[in-house]
Design a protein around this motif. Structure first.
Motif, mmCIF file in Angstrom:
data_model
loop_
_atom_site.group_PDB
_atom_site.id
_atom_site.type_symbol
_atom_site.label_atom_id
_atom_site.label_comp_id
_atom_site.label_asym_id
_atom_site.label_seq_id
_atom_site.Cartn_x
_atom_site.Cartn_y
_atom_site.Cartn_z
ATOM 1 N N GLN A 40 9.030 -82.592 -38.599
ATOM 2 C CA GLN A 40 9.334 -83.955 -39.039
ATOM 3 C C GLN A 40 8.223 -84.933 -38.650
ATOM 4 O O GLN A 40 7.859 -85.817 -39.435
ATOM 5 C CB GLN A 40 10.676 -84.418 -38.481
ATOM 6 C CG GLN A 40 11.855 -83.577 -38.944
ATOM 7 C CD GLN A 40 11.934 -83.416 -40.442
ATOM 8 O OE1 GLN A 40 11.817 -84.370 -41.195
ATOM 9 N NE2 GLN A 40 12.107 -82.185 -40.890
ATOM 10 N N LEU A 41 7.676 -84.775 -37.448
ATOM 11 C CA LEU A 41 6.570 -85.651 -37.036
ATOM 12 C C LEU A 41 5.334 -85.416 -37.897
ATOM 13 O O LEU A 41 4.621 -86.366 -38.244
ATOM 14 C CB LEU A 41 6.244 -85.445 -35.560
ATOM 15 C CG LEU A 41 7.267 -85.989 -34.562
ATOM 16 C CD1 LEU A 41 6.872 -85.623 -33.137
ATOM 17 C CD2 LEU A 41 7.430 -87.493 -34.708
ATOM 18 N N SER A 42 5.086 -84.164 -38.262
ATOM 19 C CA SER A 42 3.946 -83.854 -39.137
ATOM 20 C C SER A 42 4.135 -84.486 -40.510
ATOM 21 O O SER A 42 3.196 -85.049 -41.081
ATOM 22 C CB SER A 42 3.781 -82.341 -39.290
ATOM 23 O OG SER A 42 3.532 -81.747 -38.056
ATOM 24 N N ILE A 43 5.340 -84.399 -41.041
ATOM 25 C CA ILE A 43 5.630 -84.977 -42.352
ATOM 26 C C ILE A 43 5.460 -86.494 -42.302
ATOM 27 O O ILE A 43 4.812 -87.087 -43.178
ATOM 28 C CB ILE A 43 7.052 -84.588 -42.805
ATOM 29 C CG1 ILE A 43 7.112 -83.088 -43.094
ATOM 30 C CG2 ILE A 43 7.479 -85.387 -44.026
ATOM 31 C CD1 ILE A 43 8.513 -82.553 -43.281
ATOM 32 N N GLY A 103 17.155 -87.626 -43.796
ATOM 33 C CA GLY A 103 17.304 -86.252 -43.322
ATOM 34 C C GLY A 103 17.386 -86.181 -41.806
ATOM 35 O O GLY A 103 18.177 -85.403 -41.252
ATOM 36 N N ILE A 104 16.582 -86.988 -41.135
ATOM 37 C CA ILE A 104 16.614 -87.019 -39.669
ATOM 38 C C ILE A 104 17.962 -87.549 -39.181
ATOM 39 O O ILE A 104 18.542 -87.011 -38.228
ATOM 40 C CB ILE A 104 15.439 -87.846 -39.113
ATOM 41 C CG1 ILE A 104 14.113 -87.112 -39.360
ATOM 42 C CG2 ILE A 104 15.622 -88.139 -37.630
ATOM 43 C CD1 ILE A 104 12.878 -87.933 -39.048
ATOM 44 N N LEU A 105 18.478 -88.599 -39.826
ATOM 45 C CA LEU A 105 19.794 -89.125 -39.452
ATOM 46 C C LEU A 105 20.894 -88.088 -39.674
ATOM 47 O O LEU A 105 21.786 -87.925 -38.837
ATOM 48 C CB LEU A 105 20.110 -90.395 -40.240
ATOM 49 C CG LEU A 105 19.367 -91.647 -39.806
ATOM 50 C CD1 LEU A 105 19.661 -92.795 -40.754
ATOM 51 C CD2 LEU A 105 19.734 -92.019 -38.388
ATOM 52 N N MET A 106 20.809 -87.391 -40.790
ATOM 53 C CA MET A 106 21.793 -86.358 -41.081
ATOM 54 C C MET A 106 21.716 -85.238 -40.047
ATOM 55 O O MET A 106 22.743 -84.740 -39.572
ATOM 56 C CB MET A 106 21.576 -85.794 -42.483
ATOM 57 C CG MET A 106 22.646 -84.833 -42.883
ATOM 58 S SD MET A 106 24.211 -85.682 -43.053
ATOM 59 C CE MET A 106 24.344 -85.689 -44.790
ATOM 60 N N MET A 107 20.504 -84.864 -39.669
ATOM 61 C CA MET A 107 20.334 -83.802 -38.675
ATOM 62 C C MET A 107 20.826 -84.275 -37.303
ATOM 63 O O MET A 107 21.394 -83.488 -36.542
ATOM 64 C CB MET A 107 18.879 -83.366 -38.592
ATOM 65 C CG MET A 107 18.660 -82.159 -37.723
ATOM 66 S SD MET A 107 19.690 -80.740 -38.145
ATOM 67 C CE MET A 107 19.246 -80.483 -39.826
ATOM 68 N N GLY A 112 23.369 -83.141 -33.274
ATOM 69 C CA GLY A 112 23.692 -83.895 -32.069
ATOM 70 C C GLY A 112 25.179 -84.067 -31.843
ATOM 71 O O GLY A 112 25.660 -83.959 -30.726
ATOM 72 N N TYR A 113 25.931 -84.327 -32.917
ATOM 73 C CA TYR A 113 27.364 -84.598 -32.769
ATOM 74 C C TYR A 113 28.215 -83.358 -33.038
ATOM 75 O O TYR A 113 29.101 -83.024 -32.265
ATOM 76 C CB TYR A 113 27.770 -85.739 -33.707
ATOM 77 C CG TYR A 113 29.207 -86.153 -33.566
ATOM 78 C CD1 TYR A 113 29.642 -86.821 -32.432
ATOM 79 C CD2 TYR A 113 30.124 -85.868 -34.561
ATOM 80 C CE1 TYR A 113 30.968 -87.197 -32.293
ATOM 81 C CE2 TYR A 113 31.449 -86.243 -34.445
ATOM 82 C CZ TYR A 113 31.866 -86.904 -33.307
ATOM 83 O OH TYR A 113 33.179 -87.264 -33.166
ATOM 84 N N LEU A 114 27.932 -82.663 -34.170
ATOM 85 C CA LEU A 114 28.740 -81.504 -34.541
ATOM 86 C C LEU A 114 28.256 -80.200 -33.920
ATOM 87 O O LEU A 114 28.922 -79.177 -34.060
ATOM 88 C CB LEU A 114 28.793 -81.369 -36.067
ATOM 89 C CG LEU A 114 29.428 -82.535 -36.830
ATOM 90 C CD1 LEU A 114 29.359 -82.285 -38.324
ATOM 91 C CD2 LEU A 114 30.859 -82.760 -36.386
#
Length: 189
Positions: A40-43, A103-107, A112-114
């Motif tokens: 994600q950081l690379s993208i 996508g990051i929020l979904m992940m 993190g939660y599920l």
């Protein structure tokens, strides 16, 4: 193969591979997290670099097109858009960045939660596939000419069942002239 079918094939293949990865092992899970974050950081870094390249090129070529009407309200007509290549490319990179952030929020929610672990691996691969499909990368990083599929304004990729391909922006002179008449603009020849 269109993009939606390719994404589906990669997702299904990645799910089969992810089933074989022992995410119960804390070290494997840590590597999956590191891989996801690094991807994600690379993208994000690459999209930031593309925006810098676009700003440096500062292509002020005028780009006129008629936006397609919204599929949610088909009775409305498309609106005329007059912009520059620079501003259009920056808006496309902005759309790509928003998709990465979503996508990051979904992940963050899924992992993190599920506490789901397989999506870390799958989304890392899908992020790389998104880089492969991004038209600004093809133009500004790979140096491909902006013609054919890469001609601005970019055509909307067809959906999984072929829908959406015909809803691309209209660039023909008749459509632009008609839209200019409706907004009371003047025609530039």
């Amino acid at each position: 193969m269109n993009g939606a079918i390719g994404n589906l094939a990669i997702s299904l293949g990645a799910m089969q591979v992810a089933r074989k990865i022992p995410f119960d092992d804390p070290q494997v899970l840590q590597y999956a997290r590191i891989g996801y974050v690094a991807t994600q950081l690379s993208i994000l870094g690459l999209y930031y670099y593309i925006s810098m390249v676009v700003k440096k090129k500062n292509d002020q070529t005028v780009l006129k097109y008629v936006e397609p009407p919204s599929p949610m309200s088909p009775d409305t007509e498309g609106k005329l858009v007059t912009t520059t290549v620079r501003d259009y490319d920056l808006s496309e990179v902005s759309k790509l960045l928003r998709a990465v952030y979503m996508g990051i929020l979904m992940m963050a929610f899924l992992h993190g939660y599920l506490k789901f672990t397989q999506p870390l691996f799958i989304q890392s691969l899908m992020g790389l596939k998104g880089l492969y499909d991004a038209k600004p990368i093809a133009i500004h990083i790979l140096g491909k000419p902006a013609e054919g599929d890469l001609k601005r304004p970019f055509k909307v990729a067809p959906g999984l069942f072929g829908g959406g391909g015909a809803s691309g922006p209209q660039t023909d002179k008749a459509a632009i002239t008609e839209a200019e008449k409706k907004v009371g603009g003047k025609k530039d020849d």
